[in-house]
Design an enzyme around this catalytic site. Structure first.
Site: not given
Ligand code: PLP
Length: 422
Positions: A231, A273, A275-276, A311, A315, A342-343
């Site tokens: 986080g 733990e 990641g980012r 990403r 969001y 197509c979004e």
């Protein structure tokens, strides 16, 4: 000076793209190593400190191997992630296996490999017992503080989150596990995602230290490891500031001295733990402008799509975008930089001030090294991009090739007409 670091000059990028057509991901080994060392240095004051890299952020064994050589373990949540960690040489208790609606087969494998099993729910004690024929010597539980913590925008409020055990369940779970043979105990939580407020992580440590003391007082069970989760955020937007690891370590040390030591719980190992922050800033999605379009807005169409980097579309995440060779050019255009899905959410940048973009320009999407390629998907039968690694000696190696049409058909057992071969 470029506004954002990118390790290759335009000419090098031209050469690279001649060999590996865009789009592709590029990772910087030096950046990954330097960050890992800085992180570990800040927390080395805690004996037995461990970082379990969240494999889901960048599930490439070449990257895991680099991290492993710096002394970093793996946080896994699925069978293939366990195998990735193993193939990269990360073994036994250097693997944290965080469960979450985990099937039997994965518990069996994690137990076979001696990973630390972190249970997401009290009912999983019995489920695990049935799967592996007992409870392992070392067991961990994930705590969900519910209304006691606020969470943040990306992960949501803890009381609305599906993860973890309540406080009452935590106090019940450890004695049950002990009665079924567990002898060593760990405590875990993960209450924020992409959080830049350094104090947040100190509060998390304080919360787990206090809970570890309560567990000892109420059950006599001694927690040996508290895992503060992931986080830790990264400054995706210009002007944002990275989390200060020394400040966090200072704060955790203070909480340790105030809470853990007087309760007689010292030594208590600490882990993260994350990641980012370990790969995010050291990975880029390199794509090329292939179209421009002038309707109600100005659009630049690139050869990557949301299938390569989800990403922003999923969001509304901000990723900084630069144009190779135009780092110092005036940002006198406003574009939506879009992909071919197509979004309509398939946009890397929305109403962004950028220099004039011409067809053929390299458009570089920054901070894409975590939850980037990893979140890729095949909607619209899009083929995901490959991954390149810039070694410390300046050589660039392909660590995952781009997908082909054959890859797409690999899971189809369909005997139709042969494909037209041009
Ligand atoms: C996603 C996740 C992480 C890593 O999150 P980052 O934001 O990449 O640091 C760690 N632990 C668990 C259980 C996760 O689900």
């Amino acid at each position: 000076m470029s506004e954002r670091f990118f390790p290759l000059a335009l000419a090098d990028l031209e050469g690279l793209a001649a060999k590996y057509p865009t789009p592709f991901y590029l990772y910087d080994e030096r950046g990954i190593r330097e960050h890992a060392r800085r992180f570990l240095k800040a927390f080395s004051r805690f004996p037995g400190f461990k970082e379990f890299f969240a494999v889901k952020a960048c599930p490439n064994p070449y990257i895991l191997k680099i991290l492993a050589s710096e002394g970093i373990g793996a946080d896994c949540s699925s069978l293939p992630e366990l195998i990735l960690a193993e193939r990269a040489g990360i073994l036994g208790e250097d693997i944290m296996f965080s469960s979450n609606e985990t099937p039997e087969s994965e518990y069996i494998y994690a137990n076979l490999k001696g990973a630390v099993i972190n249970l997401d729910d009290i009912t999983h004690i019995e489920y695990l017992e049935r799967a592996i024929g007992g409870i392992p010597e070392l067991i961990s539980f994930r705590y969900n503080p519910g209304p006691l913590r606020e969470g943040n925008a990306l992960i949501g409020k803890p009381e609305e989150a599906k993860y973890g055990l309540t406080r009452a369940q935590i106090l019940e779970a450890y004695p049950i596990a002990r009665s079924k043979g567990a002898k060593r105990f760990a405590l875990h939580t993960m209450v924020a995602s992409n959080e830049l407020n350094s104090d947040y992580f100190i509060e998390t440590a304080r919360m787990l230290f206090e809970l570890a003391v309560e567990i000892k007082e109420k059950t006599g069970i001694r927690i040996e490891l508290v895992d503060l989760g992931g986080g830790i955020g990264i400054p995706y937007r210009p002007g944002q500031k990275a989390v200060d690891y020394d400040y966090v370590a200072d704060g955790i040390e203070r909480a340790y001295n105030e809470i853990v030591k007087p309760a007689g719980l010292d030594p208590l190992r600490i882990s993260f733990e994350c990641g980012r922050p370990f790969t995010g800033p050291y990975g880029w999605l390199v794509t090329r402008a292939i179209h421009e379009k002038h309707i109600y807005r100005e659009y630049v169409g690139v050869d990557a799509s949301m299938a390569d980097l989800m990403r922003p579309g999923m969001y509304g995440a901000y990723h900084h975008v630069t144009v190779a060779g135009k780092e110092d050019a005036p940002k006198d255009h406003v574009y939506d930089v879009v992909g071919s899905l197509c979004e309509n959410c398939d946009k890397f940048a929305v109403q962004r001030e950028l220099p004039r973009i011409d067809r053929g320009d390299f458009v570089i999407v920054h901070d894409a090294g975590a939850h980037g390629r990893a979140m890729g998907f095949n909607y619209n039968a899009k083929l995901r991009s490959g991954e390149l690694l810039l070694r410390e000696d300046g050589k660039i190696v392909e660590i995952r090739r781009r997908e082909t049409v054959d890859d797409y058909f690999a899971t189809l057992d369909f005997k139709g007409l042969p494909a037209f071969k041009a």
